[in-house]
Design a protein around this motif. Structure first.
Motif, short mmCIF file in Angstrom:
data_model
loop_
_atom_site.label_atom_id
_atom_site.label_comp_id
_atom_site.label_asym_id
_atom_site.label_seq_id
_atom_site.Cartn_x
_atom_site.Cartn_y
_atom_site.Cartn_z
N GLN A 171 0.84 -1.20 0.00
CA GLN A 171 0.00 0.00 0.00
C GLN A 171 0.87 1.26 0.00
O GLN A 171 0.58 2.23 -0.71
N TRP A 172 1.93 1.22 0.79
CA TRP A 172 2.84 2.37 0.84
C TRP A 172 3.56 2.56 -0.49
O TRP A 172 3.69 3.68 -0.99
N ASN A 186 2.50 1.96 -3.36
CA ASN A 186 1.58 2.50 -4.35
C ASN A 186 1.56 4.03 -4.37
O ASN A 186 1.01 4.63 -5.30
N ASN A 187 2.17 4.66 -3.34
CA ASN A 187 2.32 6.11 -3.37
C ASN A 187 3.26 6.56 -4.49
O ASN A 187 3.18 7.69 -4.96
N ARG A 230 9.79 2.74 -7.03
CA ARG A 230 9.37 1.77 -6.01
C ARG A 230 10.55 0.95 -5.50
O ARG A 230 10.59 0.60 -4.31
N TYR A 243 8.46 14.40 -3.46
CA TYR A 243 7.29 14.02 -2.66
C TYR A 243 7.25 14.82 -1.36
O TYR A 243 6.17 15.20 -0.88
N LEU A 293 8.17 10.96 3.67
CA LEU A 293 7.51 9.92 2.89
C LEU A 293 7.27 8.65 3.69
O LEU A 293 6.46 7.81 3.32
N ASP A 302 0.76 11.65 7.08
CA ASP A 302 -0.63 11.16 7.02
C ASP A 302 -1.59 12.31 7.24
O ASP A 302 -2.66 12.14 7.82
N ARG A 341 -3.51 12.36 0.68
CA ARG A 341 -3.68 11.13 -0.10
C ARG A 341 -2.39 10.31 -0.13
O ARG A 341 -1.98 9.79 -1.15
N TRP A 342 -1.77 10.24 1.00
CA TRP A 342 -0.49 9.52 1.13
C TRP A 342 -0.64 8.48 2.23
O TRP A 342 -1.06 8.80 3.34
N ARG A 343 -0.29 7.24 1.90
CA ARG A 343 -0.39 6.17 2.89
C ARG A 343 0.97 6.01 3.57
O ARG A 343 1.95 5.63 2.92
#
Length: 314
Positions: free
Chosen positions: A31-32, A34-35, A47, A260, A292, A296, A301-303
């Motif tokens: 999930q992280w 996917n940022n 990634r 980011y 990063l 939160d 929109r950042w996990r």
């Protein structure tokens, strides 16, 4: 994906199961990840670089924190006090005398947390009292240092106290210690210049320690773990990158984190005051760490992977 991806995945799974207290399971990591942008042939993999940075993250769980807290009391507070007692008594080895004098010194000491009662510095006090079997009357809030005389003048609440010890988990820049020196120590020293003020912290950067020692009224500044410049992720002396890692590019990783970071925390895109740390604790992730990992905030929109609980102000 590359073999490096598989190696990093195995390393992170091992870290999660052994050190990270199961806070970063692989679904959580995905999930992280996917940022970050999906792989493109013409660019290095964001990634893969994110996964590499995560594999270097230093996390200290509850058990490790308790060990560090015991070390802080034993090595930074108790041993120097005992050494002082011995020197003042002709280098005595009389355990009974040393023990009696040490108890007297402890009774004349008060321990305080850096920050208000909801922050991590004061959170440590509970563990510090538990792990070192100390009575609760040795712990006070900052406002309890002072009182008012019948004439309305500010004075010390207890003139028998010879030492105030301020505790914190991480000192990345020295800003908060400087503020305490201005707000608390200036008045304390004005009322009794012989009272010692100590700043003891679990982790501190060399730069922050130097700042506190040269710009504040603290008499003694020490830490359990000193973070040298190599812990600054993208610094010239960074310990995290090596020429052998052909798939990982330091400049690309820095540009990615900066890009980011500017979206997440525009004022401090690489951590508070450009600290560039990669460190987190059981109770929170400091803002000196790269955003990063922890950001939160609403609307971002950042996990996050290691969430930070910020000091919101209403």
């Amino acid at each position: 994906m590359t073999s490096m991806w598989d190696d990093l995945k195995i390393k992170i799974k091992t870290l999660n199961e052994t050190i990270w207290e199961n806070n970063a399971t692989w679904p959580h990591v995905e999930q992280w990840l996917n940022n970050f942008k999906a792989d493109a042939h013409e660019m290095p993999s964001e990634r893969l670089h994110a996964l590499f940075l995560l594999s270097q993250f230093m996390y200290f769980g509850s058990r490790q924190l308790r060990e560090l807290i015991r070390s802080l009391y034993r090595d930074i507070f108790a041993y120097p006090v005992i050494e002082g007692i011995r020197r003042a008594n002709a280098d005595t080895t009389d355990r009974r005398l040393i023990g009696m004098r040490f108890v007297r010194e402890v009774r004349a000491t008060r321990f305080l947390g850096i920050g208000n009662p909801s922050e991590s510095g004061t959170h440590l006090l509970y563990l510090f009292r538990q792990e070192n079997s100390l009575p609760k009357n040795l712990f006070v809030n900052t406002h309890e240092i002072f009182t008012r005389s019948s004439a309305g003048d500010r004075t010390l609440r207890d003139s028998r106290i010879v030492r105030y010890v301020f505790l914190d988990d991480l000192c990345g820049s020295g800003t908060q210690a400087q503020q305490y020196s201005k707000d608390v120590l200036r008045d304390l020293k004005a009322l009794d210049s012989t009272t010692r003020a100590c700043y003891y912290v679990l982790f501190a950067t060399q730069e922050a320690l130097a700042t506190i020692r040269t710009t504040t009224l603290f008499d003694d500044v020490r830490c359990v773990v000193e973070l040298d410049p190599s812990f600054k992720c993208f610094g010239a002396e960074s310990r995290y990158f090596s020429a052998e890692m052909s798939e990982i590019n330091k400049a690309f990783a820095e540009a990615m984190c900066l890009s980011y970071g500017l979206q997440l925390v525009p004022s401090h895109p690489l951590g508070f005051r450009d600290s560039q740390l990669m460190i987190g604790f059981h109770h929170n992730t400091p803002d000196n760490t790269l955003p990063l990992f922890w950001c939160d905030k609403p609307g971002a929109r950042w996990r996050p992977i290691f969430k930070r609980y910020p000091k919101w102000e209403w």
